[in-house]
Design a protein around this motif. Structure first.
Motif, PDB file in Angstrom:
ATOM      1  N   PRO A  34       0.730  -1.359   0.072  1.00  0.00           N
ATOM      2  CA  PRO A  34       0.035  -0.101  -0.003  1.00  0.00           C
ATOM      3  C   PRO A  34       0.809   1.311   0.303  1.00  0.00           C
ATOM      4  O   PRO A  34       0.404   2.293  -0.636  1.00  0.00           O
ATOM      5  CB  PRO A  34      -0.707  -0.158   1.229  1.00  0.00           C
ATOM      6  CG  PRO A  34      -0.882  -1.725   1.613  1.00  0.00           C
ATOM      7  CD  PRO A  34       0.404  -2.136   1.142  1.00  0.00           C
ATOM      8  N   ASP A  35       1.801   1.472   0.890  1.00  0.00           N
ATOM      9  CA  ASP A  35       2.606   2.679   0.756  1.00  0.00           C
ATOM     10  C   ASP A  35       3.389   2.766  -0.681  1.00  0.00           C
ATOM     11  O   ASP A  35       3.391   3.773  -1.139  1.00  0.00           O
ATOM     12  CB  ASP A  35       4.097   2.415   1.892  1.00  0.00           C
ATOM     13  CG  ASP A  35       3.315   2.481   3.261  1.00  0.00           C
ATOM     14  OD1 ASP A  35       2.125   2.925   3.409  1.00  0.00           O
ATOM     15  OD2 ASP A  35       4.098   2.038   4.335  1.00  0.00           O
ATOM     16  N   TRP A  38       0.986   4.116  -3.003  1.00  0.00           N
ATOM     17  CA  TRP A  38       0.522   5.365  -2.758  1.00  0.00           C
ATOM     18  C   TRP A  38       1.692   6.336  -3.287  1.00  0.00           C
ATOM     19  O   TRP A  38       1.072   7.384  -4.105  1.00  0.00           O
ATOM     20  CB  TRP A  38       0.292   5.622  -1.274  1.00  0.00           C
ATOM     21  CG  TRP A  38      -0.044   7.030  -0.923  1.00  0.00           C
ATOM     22  CD1 TRP A  38      -1.342   7.533  -0.783  1.00  0.00           C
ATOM     23  CD2 TRP A  38       0.848   8.302  -0.729  1.00  0.00           C
ATOM     24  NE1 TRP A  38      -1.334   8.935  -0.577  1.00  0.00           N
ATOM     25  CE2 TRP A  38      -0.033   9.679  -0.570  1.00  0.00           C
ATOM     26  CE3 TRP A  38       2.288   8.172  -0.694  1.00  0.00           C
ATOM     27  CZ2 TRP A  38       0.382  10.410  -0.140  1.00  0.00           C
ATOM     28  CZ3 TRP A  38       2.728   9.982  -0.294  1.00  0.00           C
ATOM     29  CH2 TRP A  38       1.749  10.821  -0.190  1.00  0.00           C
ATOM     30  N   GLY A  56       0.657  -6.521   2.740  1.00  0.00           N
ATOM     31  CA  GLY A  56      -0.412  -5.665   2.256  1.00  0.00           C
ATOM     32  C   GLY A  56      -1.053  -5.862   0.823  1.00  0.00           C
ATOM     33  O   GLY A  56      -2.353  -6.209   0.763  1.00  0.00           O
ATOM     34  N   LEU A  57      -0.294  -5.720  -0.156  1.00  0.00           N
ATOM     35  CA  LEU A  57      -0.603  -5.822  -1.608  1.00  0.00           C
ATOM     36  C   LEU A  57       0.928  -6.485  -2.077  1.00  0.00           C
ATOM     37  O   LEU A  57       1.769  -6.033  -2.124  1.00  0.00           O
ATOM     38  CB  LEU A  57      -0.934  -4.628  -2.326  1.00  0.00           C
ATOM     39  CG  LEU A  57      -2.257  -4.039  -2.069  1.00  0.00           C
ATOM     40  CD1 LEU A  57      -2.214  -2.613  -2.699  1.00  0.00           C
ATOM     41  CD2 LEU A  57      -3.237  -4.873  -2.404  1.00  0.00           C
ATOM     42  N   VAL A  62       0.122  -4.116  -7.060  1.00  0.00           N
ATOM     43  CA  VAL A  62       0.758  -2.949  -6.963  1.00  0.00           C
ATOM     44  C   VAL A  62       0.779  -2.500  -8.651  1.00  0.00           C
ATOM     45  O   VAL A  62       0.634  -1.228  -8.826  1.00  0.00           O
ATOM     46  CB  VAL A  62       1.897  -2.569  -6.151  1.00  0.00           C
ATOM     47  CG1 VAL A  62       2.599  -1.191  -6.309  1.00  0.00           C
ATOM     48  CG2 VAL A  62       1.761  -2.949  -4.750  1.00  0.00           C
ATOM     49  N   ARG A  65      -2.452  -1.769 -10.233  1.00  0.00           N
ATOM     50  CA  ARG A  65      -3.037  -0.403 -10.036  1.00  0.00           C
ATOM     51  C   ARG A  65      -2.375   0.646 -10.454  1.00  0.00           C
ATOM     52  O   ARG A  65      -3.018   1.614 -10.778  1.00  0.00           O
ATOM     53  CB  ARG A  65      -3.303  -0.378  -8.602  1.00  0.00           C
ATOM     54  CG  ARG A  65      -4.256  -1.727  -7.869  1.00  0.00           C
ATOM     55  CD  ARG A  65      -4.424  -1.364  -6.576  1.00  0.00           C
ATOM     56  NE  ARG A  65      -5.255  -2.668  -5.954  1.00  0.00           N
ATOM     57  CZ  ARG A  65      -5.734  -2.715  -4.737  1.00  0.00           C
ATOM     58  NH1 ARG A  65      -5.687  -1.589  -4.011  1.00  0.00           N
ATOM     59  NH2 ARG A  65      -6.280  -3.796  -4.332  1.00  0.00           N
TER      60      ARG A  65
END
Length: 231
Positions: A34-35, A38, A56-57, A62, A65
């Motif tokens: 996620p970090d 982002w 997380g992912l 990643v 996305r």
């Protein structure tokens, strides 16, 4: 040049950061999926080093996305996994290069500089063959406005055929481009996956879009294929 390193092994990430900074790079770090997502979508970087195994992912998600958000920053996948399928899946999702751990730092820097010289790619155009469309960036396929769900390997095969539509491509060419340049397994895996594609993109719509030229290879019809039967 700004580099984002998304790596959950903190010591490795810091070692890579120090080394890249000595080479003149400005380095940002992220230790979770996620970090990393982002920072990749909210900040500006010239290249991204992305681990696959992240909390997380996953790196795959990643990357998917990032491309779905229309961020075209070159991405080098970095992973402890070593296998043709992992590499092919990374490229199918939009990776620009792939490096397996343990790796040579000299090679990492050379790969990053090569990606930087290449520059950020433009958004891929949507490919079309009649009513069959494929969006490389969004990783989506439609026929008659109906979305078709494909596996990464099926998607890669269809994209290759569509980029060469109207042209006969050999099994060897398909294996080298969709599987791996050093693939040495059975060639009939291509036949199997062509069969999978036909069941998904043709059969439900009464079409025949992929021609088989025995002893030669396959050809995707530019018109999307003939109508075989009423739907």
């Amino acid at each position: 040049m700004r580099v984002l390193v998304v790596e959950d092994e903190v010591r490795l990430a810091q070692t890579v950061q120090r080394g890249l900074e000595l080479e003149g790079f400005a380095v940002g770090l992220a230790h979770t999926g996620p970090d990393g997502l982002w920072r990749a979508t909210e900040e500006s970087f010239d290249v991204i080093v992305l681990d696959i195994m992240l909390p997380g992912l996953s790196g795959y998600e990643v990357l998917r996305r990032i491309r779905a958000a229309e961020v075209w920053t070159p991405v080098l996948m970095l992973t402890a996994k070593d296998g043709d399928y992992e590499e092919a899946d990374a490229f199918d999702l939009g990776a620009d290069d792939y490096l397996t751990k343990p790796f040579s730092f000299v090679v990492l820097v050379a790969r990053l500089r090569a990606l930087l010289r290449r520059g950020a790619p433009q958004r891929p155009v949507v490919l079309a063959a009649g009513d069959l469309t494929l969006d490389p960036a969004g990783h989506r396929v439609f026929r008659d406005d109906v979305e078709i769900v494909l596996t990464p390997r099926e998607f890669g095969l269809l994209e290759y055929l569509m980029r060469h539509m109207g042209t006969v491509v050999t099994k060897t060419a398909i294996l080298h481009s969709v599987w791996d340049a050093h693939y040495d397994g059975a060639e009939n895996v291509v036949e199997v996956y062509v069969g999978y594609l036909r069941k998904k993109i043709d059969a439900p719509f009464g079409r025949s879009s992929i021609d088989t030229l025995r002893g030669v290879g396959y050809r995707l019809r530019a018109d999307g294929g003939a109508q075989l039967a009423e739907r």
